[in-house]
Design a protein around this motif. Structure first.
Motif, short mmCIF file in Angstrom:
data_model
loop_
_atom_site.label_atom_id
_atom_site.label_comp_id
_atom_site.label_asym_id
_atom_site.label_seq_id
_atom_site.Cartn_x
_atom_site.Cartn_y
_atom_site.Cartn_z
N TYR A 164 0.90 -1.33 0.01
CA TYR A 164 0.10 0.05 0.08
C TYR A 164 0.81 1.20 0.04
O TYR A 164 1.86 1.34 0.67
CB TYR A 164 -0.80 -0.07 1.08
N VAL A 165 0.68 2.13 -0.81
CA VAL A 165 1.47 3.37 -0.93
C VAL A 165 0.40 4.50 -0.72
O VAL A 165 -0.61 4.91 -1.79
CB VAL A 165 2.03 3.46 -2.16
N VAL A 166 0.58 5.31 0.35
CA VAL A 166 -0.02 6.57 0.50
C VAL A 166 0.71 7.75 -0.13
O VAL A 166 1.58 8.03 0.48
CB VAL A 166 -0.60 6.62 1.98
N PHE A 167 -0.07 8.70 -0.81
CA PHE A 167 0.72 9.64 -1.47
C PHE A 167 -0.06 11.08 -1.54
O PHE A 167 -1.49 10.92 -1.26
CB PHE A 167 1.05 9.52 -2.87
N GLU A 168 0.70 12.09 -1.61
CA GLU A 168 0.28 13.47 -1.41
C GLU A 168 0.34 13.89 -3.01
O GLU A 168 1.27 13.91 -3.48
CB GLU A 168 0.95 14.25 -0.55
N ASP A 169 -1.21 14.77 -3.24
CA ASP A 169 -1.13 15.31 -4.61
C ASP A 169 -1.87 16.54 -4.48
O ASP A 169 -3.07 16.62 -3.89
CB ASP A 169 -2.01 14.37 -5.31
N SER A 170 -1.25 17.73 -4.73
CA SER A 170 -1.71 19.10 -4.50
C SER A 170 -2.86 19.23 -5.42
O SER A 170 -3.71 20.23 -5.23
CB SER A 170 -0.76 20.09 -4.95
N GLN A 171 -3.35 18.39 -6.28
CA GLN A 171 -4.61 18.63 -7.17
C GLN A 171 -5.65 17.76 -6.37
O GLN A 171 -6.74 18.04 -6.93
CB GLN A 171 -4.14 17.94 -8.48
N LEU A 172 -5.34 17.21 -5.47
CA LEU A 172 -6.49 16.43 -4.86
C LEU A 172 -7.48 17.25 -3.85
O LEU A 172 -6.67 18.27 -3.23
CB LEU A 172 -6.01 15.24 -4.09
N PRO A 173 -8.49 16.81 -3.47
CA PRO A 173 -9.31 17.60 -2.55
C PRO A 173 -8.70 17.22 -1.09
O PRO A 173 -7.90 16.30 -0.82
CB PRO A 173 -10.71 16.97 -2.54
N LEU A 174 -9.05 17.64 0.12
CA LEU A 174 -8.39 17.55 1.26
C LEU A 174 -9.52 16.16 1.70
O LEU A 174 -10.69 16.09 1.73
CB LEU A 174 -8.97 18.43 2.12
N ASN A 175 -8.54 15.26 1.72
CA ASN A 175 -9.17 13.83 2.09
C ASN A 175 -8.61 13.14 3.43
O ASN A 175 -7.51 13.66 3.99
CB ASN A 175 -8.74 12.59 1.22
N GLN A 176 -9.35 12.24 3.84
CA GLN A 176 -8.89 11.71 5.15
C GLN A 176 -8.82 10.05 4.85
O GLN A 176 -9.74 9.57 4.64
CB GLN A 176 -9.81 11.67 6.37
N VAL A 177 -7.59 9.74 4.96
CA VAL A 177 -7.34 8.18 4.59
C VAL A 177 -7.25 7.71 5.90
O VAL A 177 -6.11 7.69 6.61
CB VAL A 177 -5.99 8.22 3.55
N ASN A 178 -7.76 6.61 6.09
CA ASN A 178 -7.83 5.45 7.32
C ASN A 178 -7.40 4.31 7.03
O ASN A 178 -8.07 3.70 6.18
CB ASN A 178 -9.23 5.63 7.86
N LEU A 179 -6.55 3.77 7.38
CA LEU A 179 -6.00 2.31 7.15
C LEU A 179 -6.11 1.63 8.55
O LEU A 179 -5.82 1.81 9.43
CB LEU A 179 -4.41 2.47 6.84
N PHE A 180 -7.08 0.60 8.19
CA PHE A 180 -7.56 -0.24 9.26
C PHE A 180 -6.77 -1.51 8.85
O PHE A 180 -6.78 -2.14 7.89
CB PHE A 180 -8.96 -0.48 9.34
N GLN A 181 -6.11 -2.21 10.07
CA GLN A 181 -5.76 -3.68 9.62
C GLN A 181 -5.73 -4.59 10.90
O GLN A 181 -6.10 -4.20 12.13
CB GLN A 181 -4.14 -3.52 9.24
N GLY A 182 -5.56 -5.90 10.65
CA GLY A 182 -5.68 -7.15 11.45
C GLY A 182 -5.58 -8.34 10.68
O GLY A 182 -5.17 -8.42 9.62
N LEU A 183 -6.35 -9.11 10.97
CA LEU A 183 -6.60 -10.30 10.34
C LEU A 183 -7.80 -11.27 10.91
O LEU A 183 -7.81 -11.46 12.19
CB LEU A 183 -5.35 -11.46 10.56
#
Length: 599
Positions: free
Chosen positions: A153-172
């Protein structure tokens, strides 16, 4: 190699990113084909490849490698021949009706630096070995759950994007014929605009040809993206990012959910199902292992940051005063008042306060707080201020960036150095007292020509009172007695201390005395004995070995007998007598010898 093993870990929030952020995923299977179709193979590939192609003008913020498979796990793998060890491992179990208990694993590692440095490239994953597991337990191949694969998984920043909240949930978590439904509630979300909202999944062991009652339900709505991911077969060995249906026994899928969430939602309910009756009325179910879930939601949030302006220190005082500023810049919403602020010294909480005002976008406020550094901490400290921290690492405000809430400053307290010196020792002159030259202690101190002062207590040093007037001829009052000396220095004076130790030096025993009442040498005067070895016992014997006298600290021998029926009180004749001197001191043995009594 990690020591963190979490068994059947529920899917929970792992990381949150707020800003102009999005994510992508890439990876590959290590299965040569779908294990549900091709029943001839019972192994996995030694390596596989996948391409990373970042969108133009983006910056990598975080990257996580996941790998999974049958068995109890392999914690060490490689990416482009770069060794990687797991930060954590998760395990789940399935109780197969034929083969019994079977275990499956997933590992992850933070590889942000590696992906940032390598960038766009073909990545080769290797080193994941589950061959021993498959050989030793026929259940995995017997029930066709032999699998292995990897994903980044790659989280990236892009100045053309709106303001987002990216939430990464994990476990098994696992669903199968025994547990056919799993509900996962994702909280810590903040939906301010549902336009473009999406949700992604990383799952393992899904089979394209097992589509019995298999669905993903978001807030009571079934989601799908046919033809790749039909509504009744969500986990079918596909990769939404490459539109591939050959990610055998693994799924990297992403769905648009703007019609499944509402503005104002703070949680998302996900329900996963598997299992249904076939045409013969028999229960059929795919075994599906959910590894992580990621959401991307438009968000408008404040961003609290803190700056330490100055830390005021005082000589000999463990109180410090901190001047600071709280900002709400690079934000898209107002920062409310009463946001908690925590102050740490070497990661130990030492104080807390709150913001005072509501801060509009771009505003700031100044503050000051005085805190006390515990005595248990050293003088060299790292002071950390954290805004939006209740004192245990948790906050009360959802922010655009949760990783910029801290400010640091290293300080050294102006605590007065207090150092021990070697003790000064002298022989007991009676009743545990002796005279000392205190200035001899200066041989251990660098005075730099400064005027030195001696004191009998620490309090006297601090108040600069009751200085010892004649330090070259000082008699102790207790034993041992601590003496303090004060040495001027920058930025604060130094304090040294040492003990005055009175020792029981060996007594000097004369070989003759003359108890003739001439006022000179009239008694057996053992110098350094009386009022020094207060518990001593003296025994005198005549030349025939007869005990004729017993004495102690209060009974010196004056030439008379105090033992024996015929001799008690009598003046003893001239001659040689023998003594035993019991000093009753652990440092000395019994002293024996002779003395000549001469009339």
């Amino acid at each position: 190699m990690t020591n963190n093993i979490l068994f059947s870990q529920e899917i929970t929030l792992f990381q949150q990113f707020n800003g102009q952020y999005d994510y992508l995923a890439f990876g590959n299977t290590l299965n040569s084909s779908e294990n549900n179709i091709d029943r001839d193979f019972c192994d996995v590939l030694s390596e596989s490849q996948a391409d990373l192609l970042m969108p133009a003008n983006t910056t990598i913020v975080a990257a996580y490698l996941y790998w999974a498979g049958s068995g109890n796990g392999d914690l060490d793998v490689a990416l482009n021949n770069n060794p990687i060890s797991a930060d954590n491992i998760y395990l789940v179990e399935y109780n197969d009706p034929t083969y019994g208990l079977l275990t499956y694993f997933s590992c992850y590692a933070d590889i942000t630096d590696f992906i940032t440095t390598t960038g766009n490239a073909t990545y080769n994953f290797s080193g994941l070995d589950i061959s021993e597991t498959l050989t030793n337990n026929l259940g995995y191949c017997g029930n066709r759950t032999n699998f292995a694969g990897w994903c980044v998984y790659v989280v990236f920043e892009d100045s053309q994007l709106p303001l987002n909240q990216v939430n990464l949930f994990q476990g098994l978590e696992i669903i199968n014929r025994n547990v056919q439904e799993k509900t996962i509630l994702l909280d810590n979300v903040n939906v301010l605009d549902n336009d473009g909202a999406k949700i992604g999944f990383l799952a393992w062991e899904g089979d394209a040809n097992l589509n019995y009652g298999e669905s993903i339900i978001i807030n009571n709505n079934i989601i799908s993206s046919p033809p790749l991911n039909p509504a009744n077969n969500a986990f079918n060995g596909t990769n939404s990012f490459t539109n591939s249906n050959t990610f055998y026994n693994g799924d990297i899928d992403v769905y648009g959910i703007q019609n499944n969430i509402a503005i104002g939602d703070t949680s998302v309910e996900i329900k996963l199902t598997t299992g249904d009756l076939d045409i013969f009325g028999n229960l059929q179910a795919d075994l599906i292992i959910i590894n992580n879930i990621i959401t991307v939601l438009n968000s408008q949030l404040p961003d609290a940051t803190v700056q330490i302006n100055n830390i005021l220190l005082e000589c000999g005082n463990r109180q410090i005063t901190i001047d600071y500023t709280i900002f709400n810049i690079n934000s898209t919403d107002i920062l409310a008042a009463n946001v908690p602020i925590a102050i740490y010294a070497n990661n130990e909480l030492i104080g807390s306060t709150f913001t005072t005002n509501e801060l509009v976008i771009g505003a700031s406020e100044n503050g000051q707080i005085t805190v006390t550094v515990p005595e248990s901490l050293p003088n060299n400290l790292n002071i950390t201020m954290v805004v939006d921290d209740t004192g245990n690492g948790t906050g009360t405000v959802v922010e655009l960036n949760e990783l910029n809430n801290q400010a640091f400053q290293d300080i050294q307290l102006l605590d007065i150095p207090i150092n021990p010196l070697e003790p000064l020792k002298n022989c007991d002159e009676g009743f545990d007292q002796a005279y000392f030259d205190l200035t001899l202690s200066l041989e251990q101190v660098e005075t730099n020509g400064q005027t030195i002062s001696f004191y009998e207590s620490f309090e006297d040093v601090e108040t600069d009172s009751n200085e010892i007037i004649n330090p070259t001829y000082y008699q102790n009052s207790v034993e041992p007695q601590t003496i303090y000396l004060k040495v001027p220095a920058e930025p604060c004076y130094h304090i040294y201390y040492f003990d005055l130790v009175v020792e029981n030096c060996p007594p000097h025993i004369p070989q003759v005395f003359t108890p003739n009442n001439d006022g000179y040498n009239d008694w057996f005067n053992i110098q350094g004995l009386y009022n020094i070895f207060e518990q001593h016992e003296l025994k005198i014997y005549n030349r025939y070995g007869t005990l004729i006298f017993e004495g102690d600290n209060n009974t010196p021998w004056e030439g008379k007998a105090n033992k024996g029926i015929n001799n008690t009180g009598n003046i003893l004749p001239t001659g040689t007598y023998f003594y035993q001197l019991h000093l009753n001191d652990p440092n000395y043995n019994i002293l024996t010898g002779w003395v000549y009594l001469n009339r």
